[in-house]
Write a protein that holds these residues in place. Structure first.
Motif, PDB file in Angstrom:
ATOM      1  N   LYS A  90       0.843  -1.212   0.000  1.00 41.86           N
ATOM      2  CA  LYS A  90       0.000   0.000   0.000  1.00 41.86           C
ATOM      3  C   LYS A  90       0.881   1.268   0.000  1.00 41.86           C
ATOM      4  CE  LYS A  90      -3.626   2.207   2.775  1.00 41.86           C
ATOM      5  NZ  LYS A  90      -4.671   2.460   1.793  1.00 41.86           N
ATOM      6  N   LYS A  91       1.896   1.255   0.893  1.00 37.22           N
ATOM      7  CA  LYS A  91       2.693   2.476   1.059  1.00 37.22           C
ATOM      8  C   LYS A  91       3.706   2.690  -0.071  1.00 37.22           C
ATOM      9  CE  LYS A  91       3.892   2.219   5.641  1.00 37.22           C
ATOM     10  NZ  LYS A  91       4.402   2.597   6.920  1.00 37.22           N
ATOM     11  N   TYR A  92       4.490   1.626  -0.379  1.00 37.70           N
ATOM     12  CA  TYR A  92       5.636   1.839  -1.267  1.00 37.70           C
ATOM     13  C   TYR A  92       5.344   1.542  -2.733  1.00 37.70           C
ATOM     14  CZ  TYR A  92       7.479   1.663   3.395  1.00 37.70           C
ATOM     15  OH  TYR A  92       7.658   1.885   4.732  1.00 37.70           O
ATOM     16  N   LEU A  93       4.352   0.675  -2.999  1.00 37.38           N
ATOM     17  CA  LEU A  93       4.038   0.400  -4.403  1.00 37.38           C
ATOM     18  C   LEU A  93       2.894   1.279  -4.881  1.00 37.38           C
ATOM     19  CD1 LEU A  93       4.178  -3.476  -4.978  1.00 37.38           C
ATOM     20  CD2 LEU A  93       5.489  -1.707  -6.115  1.00 37.38           C
ATOM     21  N   LEU A  94       1.798   1.303  -4.072  1.00 38.74           N
ATOM     22  CA  LEU A  94       0.634   2.090  -4.488  1.00 38.74           C
ATOM     23  C   LEU A  94       0.762   3.556  -4.087  1.00 38.74           C
ATOM     24  CD1 LEU A  94      -2.170  -0.480  -3.596  1.00 38.74           C
ATOM     25  CD2 LEU A  94      -1.392   0.152  -5.875  1.00 38.74           C
ATOM     26  N   LYS A  95       1.722   3.820  -3.199  1.00 42.93           N
ATOM     27  CA  LYS A  95       1.963   5.185  -2.695  1.00 42.93           C
ATOM     28  C   LYS A  95       0.684   5.798  -2.114  1.00 42.93           C
ATOM     29  CE  LYS A  95       6.077   5.774  -5.279  1.00 42.93           C
ATOM     30  NZ  LYS A  95       6.737   4.618  -4.783  1.00 42.93           N
ATOM     31  N   GLU A  96      -0.059   4.991  -1.371  1.00 40.24           N
ATOM     32  CA  GLU A  96      -1.291   5.474  -0.746  1.00 40.24           C
ATOM     33  C   GLU A  96      -0.989   5.954   0.669  1.00 40.24           C
ATOM     34  OE1 GLU A  96      -4.375   2.514  -0.924  1.00 40.24           O
ATOM     35  OE2 GLU A  96      -4.435   2.534  -3.118  1.00 40.24           O
ATOM     36  N   ASP A  97      -1.714   6.998   1.059  1.00 39.41           N
ATOM     37  CA  ASP A  97      -1.511   7.604   2.367  1.00 39.41           C
ATOM     38  C   ASP A  97      -2.367   6.883   3.403  1.00 39.41           C
ATOM     39  OD1 ASP A  97      -1.143   9.309   4.470  1.00 39.41           O
ATOM     40  OD2 ASP A  97      -1.225  11.127   3.214  1.00 39.41           O
ATOM     41  N   MET A  98      -1.816   6.667   4.606  1.00 31.77           N
ATOM     42  CA  MET A  98      -2.577   5.985   5.646  1.00 31.77           C
ATOM     43  C   MET A  98      -3.791   6.820   6.081  1.00 31.77           C
ATOM     44  SD  MET A  98      -1.014   3.274   5.788  1.00 31.77           S
ATOM     45  CE  MET A  98      -1.420   2.317   7.190  1.00 31.77           C
ATOM     46  N   ALA A  99      -3.702   8.135   5.846  1.00 28.61           N
ATOM     47  CA  ALA A  99      -4.822   9.002   6.235  1.00 28.61           C
ATOM     48  C   ALA A  99      -6.068   8.697   5.412  1.00 28.61           C
ATOM     49  CB  ALA A  99      -4.416  10.463   6.059  1.00 28.61           C
ATOM     50  N   GLY A 100      -5.885   8.012   4.293  1.00 30.21           N
ATOM     51  CA  GLY A 100      -7.036   7.729   3.424  1.00 30.21           C
ATOM     52  C   GLY A 100      -7.813   6.479   3.828  1.00 30.21           C
ATOM     53  N   ILE A 101      -7.403   5.823   4.924  1.00 29.78           N
ATOM     54  CA  ILE A 101      -8.043   4.553   5.290  1.00 29.78           C
ATOM     55  C   ILE A 101      -9.543   4.703   5.607  1.00 29.78           C
ATOM     56  CG2 ILE A 101      -8.078   2.716   7.060  1.00 29.78           C
ATOM     57  CD1 ILE A 101      -5.078   2.592   6.836  1.00 29.78           C
ATOM     58  N   PRO A 102      -9.960   5.718   6.391  1.00 33.50           N
ATOM     59  CA  PRO A 102     -11.408   5.833   6.666  1.00 33.50           C
ATOM     60  C   PRO A 102     -12.226   5.968   5.385  1.00 33.50           C
ATOM     61  CG  PRO A 102     -10.146   7.251   8.123  1.00 33.50           C
ATOM     62  CD  PRO A 102      -9.185   6.703   7.150  1.00 33.50           C
ATOM     63  N   GLU A 103     -11.727   6.761   4.434  1.00 33.00           N
ATOM     64  CA  GLU A 103     -12.455   6.950   3.165  1.00 33.00           C
ATOM     65  C   GLU A 103     -12.473   5.617   2.381  1.00 33.00           C
ATOM     66  OE1 GLU A 103     -14.411   8.829   1.568  1.00 33.00           O
ATOM     67  OE2 GLU A 103     -14.152   7.897  -0.410  1.00 33.00           O
ATOM     68  N   ALA A 104     -11.359   4.877   2.443  1.00 34.76           N
ATOM     69  CA  ALA A 104     -11.306   3.576   1.739  1.00 34.76           C
ATOM     70  C   ALA A 104     -12.332   2.616   2.342  1.00 34.76           C
ATOM     71  CB  ALA A 104      -9.899   2.994   1.831  1.00 34.76           C
ATOM     72  N   LYS A 105     -12.487   2.665   3.670  1.00 35.49           N
ATOM     73  CA  LYS A 105     -13.460   1.782   4.339  1.00 35.49           C
ATOM     74  C   LYS A 105     -14.882   2.177   3.928  1.00 35.49           C
ATOM     75  CE  LYS A 105     -10.844   0.134   8.276  1.00 35.49           C
ATOM     76  NZ  LYS A 105     -10.513   0.227   9.663  1.00 35.49           N
ATOM     77  N   GLN A 106     -15.100   3.480   3.857  1.00 32.20           N
ATOM     78  CA  GLN A 106     -16.410   4.003   3.452  1.00 32.20           C
ATOM     79  C   GLN A 106     -16.734   3.537   2.039  1.00 32.20           C
ATOM     80  OE1 GLN A 106     -17.661   5.482   6.091  1.00 32.20           O
ATOM     81  NE2 GLN A 106     -19.589   5.509   4.953  1.00 32.20           N
TER      82      GLN A 106
END
Ligand SMILES: CCCCCCCCCCCCCCCCCCCCCCCCCCCC(=O)SCCNC(=O)CCNC(=O)[C@H](O)C(C)(C)COP(=O)(O)OP(=O)(O)OC[C@H]1O[C@@H](n2cnc3c(N)ncnc32)[C@H](O)[C@@H]1OP(=O)(O)O
Ligand SMILES: NC(=O)C1=CN([C@@H]2O[C@H](COP(=O)(O)OP(=O)(O)OC[C@H]3O[C@@H](n4cnc5c(N)ncnc54)[C@H](OP(=O)(O)O)[C@@H]3O)[C@@H](O)[C@H]2O)C=CC1
Length: 515
Positions: free
Chosen positions: A442-458
């Protein structure tokens, strides 16, 4: 004091494939544990519009090298990028560079390879066999050379079930294959490829086996060792857990599953998932470099770097843990909710491919067309299914690799070296490792921010509701069509309705009586 770290101090080290997944981790560990090493020569080609220097700059400025910069601030002075293309004669290295390499190199780590399963045989032979032969020729002209470490793969003999730490010969001599590649045209090579690779699944495993034969035949007086890692995955511990930078092996499938593209696979849940963290491979590689140079074993030793016989984990457990991690740490903007169906049956696989993969892609493309956008999902899905079909061979079989040499080496290390260059996979906690792996993807390949987790769950919740709505609508339409066409369906429908009505009437009557 680590004897291995001390050994590399003051040394000139040549690494091929340093810009690759394993090569970067190897360089990082060398600089971090032996900052006093003299120089690391790396053979690099320009790529994707970047010069060799720009590529090195990018590697040194990546997160992977953050700790190195603390212990070895002048790291950029100790790395010497040499322009080279392993597909060319003499690797297209300039005379001056070649002179420097030949006269100064103490240790060679040969990591470069094409790891594509479907590479054309001519190209796979060029890189995995001919280039190895050329590098050995160069090595034989290095007066200061102490050890030559060749990285192969545990799957070079995947046509066997039990594999010992020995070289198994291929029916046709590598030299004959190399020669024939020079004069046969592509069409003929395509025709003979299946016959040559025999019961191996692809040109990659075949040419890696030929590469090992070349190492054995051309070793001369060199001090050589071969390392055979199994499926190399993200870092376990060092420099930090979960680092990964390419889609090879499981990483691409983790993305495909996490984004909801891949929801079923033909895989045997009980088959051993022989994954090995990249930092474990690198630790063994450095220990082997030291042992080969210092102890000079009489013959070429082969080291299996595998996990299955010491700390087995199966694909079922791995798939389950990957899914469990998606619950906690979902990927952003998933196409569908992550889900996994493992099947060993080819017909069931085709069914799932049609229902779970192709149909949603077609529906989504239809939606894209309706909204005036360019359809793309069917294409993405076809490529993914092609990739999955190539990996299936490895998730439906188990292999046994003996690890006598690797265990012998472990026992030869001092307690300090066992700690600093730990390659004891018995200490690996799979559940923790897989969770960190998914997080790393998630972090190093997709470069996604951990702050986006609530929105991803939604987003996943919305997908679940769409899924329920879609299924209900589908069921009602199917039922309506069935009722219109079949007396039997109508009878069943009236029976269910009258049964529900009677049940409700009885329930209402009994609750009225109680009042
Ligand atoms: C029980 C099983 C669990 C699985 C269940 C799944 C169901 C849901 C599950 C939930 C959990 C799943 C996660 C569990 C992980 C299971 C993983 C199993 C993996 C087993 C791997 C075994 C490998 C063993 C090999 C031996 C080790 C070695 O020695 S070599 C190193 C390994 N080498 C490779 O991996 C190379 C493989 N790649 C290739 O050969 C090529 O890339 C290709 C032929 C596959 C495709 O080539 P193509 O020309 O089409 O183009 P390319 O540009 O290369 O890529 C096309 C698109 O595909 C993407 N891609 C590339 N590689 C992968 C990959 N490994 N997985 C997924 N996607 C990949 C690439 O990004 C491109 O995408 P687009 O740009 O979007 O088109
Ligand atoms: N990854 C895995 O799961 C496993 C890997 N291995 C083995 O480990 C070794 C390293 O693999 P890995 O790091 O994963 O592979 P990568 O594909 O990440 O790296 C391959 C390296 O080889 C270099 N290379 C390829 N072609 C050329 C060329 N023509 N000239 C110069 N350099 C070239 C690449 O350079 P560039 O960046 O320019 O493309 C890159 O640095 C390989 O020998 C592989 O067979 C063994 C078992 C499993």
């Amino acid at each position: 004091m680590s004897m291995i770290a001390a050994f590399y101090s003051g040394k000139s080290i040549l690494i091929t494939g340093a810009t690759g997944f394993m090569g970067k981790v190897l360089m990082e560990k060398l600089f971090r544990t032996s900052p006093d090493l003299k120089v690391i020569y790396i053979l690099v080609r320009p790529k994707a519009g970047q010069t060799t220097q720009q590529r090195v700059f990018q590697i040194l400025n990546s997160k992977l090298f953050e700790k190195v910069k603390e212990v070895c601030p002048n790291v950029h002075e100790k790395i010497r990028a040499i322009y080279a293309d392993l597909n060319q004669n003499d690797f297209a290295i300039s005379k001056e560079d070649m002179q420097e390499l030949l006269s100064c190199t103490n240790i060679v780590f040969h990591c470069a390879a094409t790891v594509r399963f479907d590479d054309h045989l001519r190209h796979a032979v060029q890189l995995n066999v001919t280039a190895t032969q050329q590098l050995l020729l160069m090595a034989s002209q290095m007066p200061k050379l102490e050890a030559f470490i060749h990285i192969s793969t545990a799957f070079s003999n995947c046509n066997l079930k039990h594999i010992d730490e020995v070289i198994y010969p291929c029916p046709v001599e590598p030299k004959k294959i190399i020669d024939s590649m020079e004069w046969l045209d592509d069409a003929i090579i395509d025709e003979i490829t299946p016959k040559l690779i025999g019961d191996r699944p692809n040109t990659y495993t075949y040419t890696k086996a030929l590469g090992e034969m070349v190492v054995q035949q051309e070793s001369g007086n060199l001090n050589i060792a071969i390392i055979r890692p199994s499926i190399v995955g993200a870092t376990w511990q060092e420099p930090f857990p979960g680092w990964v930078d390419n889609l090879n092996g499981p990483s691409g499938l983790i993305i495909a599953a996490g984004k909801g593209f891949l929801r079923a696979i033909r895989a045997t849940p009980m088959a051993v998932a022989d994954l090995i963290p990249v930092d474990t491979v690198v630790n063994l590689t450095l220990a082997v470099g030291w042992y080969t140079a210092v102890h000079r074993p009489k013959s070429t030793l082969i080291y299996h770097c595998t996990s299955g016989n010491l700390n087995p984990c199966n694909w079922g457990k791995m798939g389950f843990q990957v899914l469990a991690t998606f619950e906690k740490i979902p990927f952003e903007r998933a196409f569908r909710r992550p889900y996994a169906d493992f099947t060993t049956n080819t017909i069931t696989t085709q069914y799932w491919n049609a229902v779970s993969h192709r149909a949603p892609a077609i529906i989504y493309d239809f939606y894209l067309r309706l909204t005036g956008r360019k359809p793309r999902m069917t294409k993405v899905m076809n490529r993914l299914l092609r990739t999955v079909s190539m990996l299936e061979y490895f998730v439906n079989r188990s292999w046994e690799w003996s690890t006598y040499n690797t265990e012998m080496l472990m026992s030869e290390l001092s307690p300090e070296d066992q700690r600093v260059f730990n390659f004891d996979v018995r200490q690996l906690n799979w559940l923790e490792y897989i969770e960190n792996y998914v997080l790393g993807v998630k972090k190093y390949l997709l470069k996604e921010d951990m702050a986006g987790i609530p929105e991803a769950k939604q987003h996943l919740k919305r997908l679940r509701n769409i899924h329920y709505l879609f299924n209900t609508a589908l069921f009602l339409i199917a039922w309506r069509l069935l009722i219109a066409r079949s007396q039997m369906a109508r009878n069943v429908w009236f029976f269910i309705v009258s049964f529900c009505y009677k049940f409700l009437s009885y329930f209402r009557a009994s609750s009225t009586l109680k009042v």
